[in-house]
Design a protein around this motif. Structure first.
Motif, PDB file in Angstrom:
ATOM      1  N   ARG A  65       0.864  -1.178   0.000  1.00 49.01           N
ATOM      2  CA  ARG A  65       0.000   0.000   0.000  1.00 49.01           C
ATOM      3  C   ARG A  65       0.903   1.231   0.000  1.00 49.01           C
ATOM      4  NH1 ARG A  65      -5.331  -0.330   0.495  1.00 49.01           N
ATOM      5  NH2 ARG A  65      -6.247  -2.112   1.511  1.00 49.01           N
ATOM      6  N   TYR A  66       0.425   2.280  -0.646  1.00 47.80           N
ATOM      7  CA  TYR A  66       1.169   3.537  -0.672  1.00 47.80           C
ATOM      8  C   TYR A  66       0.197   4.684  -0.908  1.00 47.80           C
ATOM      9  CZ  TYR A  66       0.670   3.154  -5.719  1.00 47.80           C
ATOM     10  OH  TYR A  66       0.147   3.034  -6.970  1.00 47.80           O
ATOM     11  N   TRP A  67       0.634   5.876  -0.574  1.00 43.94           N
ATOM     12  CA  TRP A  67      -0.146   7.074  -0.860  1.00 43.94           C
ATOM     13  C   TRP A  67       0.091   7.458  -2.307  1.00 43.94           C
ATOM     14  CZ3 TRP A  67       2.633   8.556   3.997  1.00 43.94           C
ATOM     15  CH2 TRP A  67       1.850   8.307   5.115  1.00 43.94           C
ATOM     16  N   PRO A  71       4.370   8.093  -3.519  1.00 40.30           N
ATOM     17  CA  PRO A  71       4.506   6.648  -3.752  1.00 40.30           C
ATOM     18  C   PRO A  71       5.851   6.052  -3.328  1.00 40.30           C
ATOM     19  CG  PRO A  71       4.709   7.841  -5.809  1.00 40.30           C
ATOM     20  CD  PRO A  71       4.350   8.855  -4.756  1.00 40.30           C
ATOM     21  N   VAL A  73       7.044   5.904  -0.344  1.00 38.39           N
ATOM     22  CA  VAL A  73       6.864   5.226   0.938  1.00 38.39           C
ATOM     23  C   VAL A  73       5.817   4.145   0.744  1.00 38.39           C
ATOM     24  CG1 VAL A  73       6.155   5.492   3.335  1.00 38.39           C
ATOM     25  CG2 VAL A  73       7.481   7.294   2.213  1.00 38.39           C
ATOM     26  N   GLN A  74       6.239   2.892   0.936  1.00 35.26           N
ATOM     27  CA  GLN A  74       5.342   1.756   0.741  1.00 35.26           C
ATOM     28  C   GLN A  74       5.316   0.897   1.999  1.00 35.26           C
ATOM     29  OE1 GLN A  74       6.802  -0.332  -2.707  1.00 35.26           O
ATOM     30  NE2 GLN A  74       5.986   1.202  -4.099  1.00 35.26           N
ATOM     31  N   HIS A  75       4.186   0.247   2.215  1.00 40.02           N
ATOM     32  CA  HIS A  75       4.003  -0.636   3.366  1.00 40.02           C
ATOM     33  C   HIS A  75       3.527  -1.994   2.860  1.00 40.02           C
ATOM     34  CE1 HIS A  75       2.804  -2.091   7.277  1.00 40.02           C
ATOM     35  NE2 HIS A  75       1.587  -2.300   6.822  1.00 40.02           N
TER      36      HIS A  75
END
Length: 104
Positions: A65-67, A71, A73-75
């Motif tokens: 998931r990312y904003w 983009p 920063v990903q989780h």
């Protein structure tokens, strides 16, 4: 006491080339580019990483998931492992991992 130290040093000297080789193979897998990197929908991407330098072949499907406005920063939210040198349609795919974790 000296014999014990001599045996330990000799044993360590024999294992160090093997450990060095295995670390190089592992680093090679970590540094390789992804087999596939796609956006499933805005804010959710899928990356398929292969690992074949070590004695077994396979791949890992990971969902991130990312904003959309940031983009970099990903989780990681889900992952699954598959066997074989290429993506197996019967094994985990981006679509199957996404469906199992987030529905259709």
């Amino acid at each position: 006491f000296g014999i014990v130290v001599l045996v330990l040093v000799t044993f360590g000297g024999l294992l160090s080339p093997f450990a060095f080789l295995m670390s190089l193979l592992t680093i090679g897998d970590l540094d390789s580019p992804p087999m596939m990197d796609v956006e499933i929908r805005p804010g959710l991407s899928c990356r398929v990483m292969g690992w074949g330098s070590i004695p077994t072949d396979g791949y890992t499907v990971e969902l991130f998931r990312y904003w959309t406005w940031f983009p970099m920063v990903q989780h990681k939210v889900a992952s699954a492992a598959g066997d074989g040198p290429s993506i197996d349609p019967k094994g985990p795919t981006c679509e199957s991992v996404a469906a199992a974790n987030f529905g259709s």
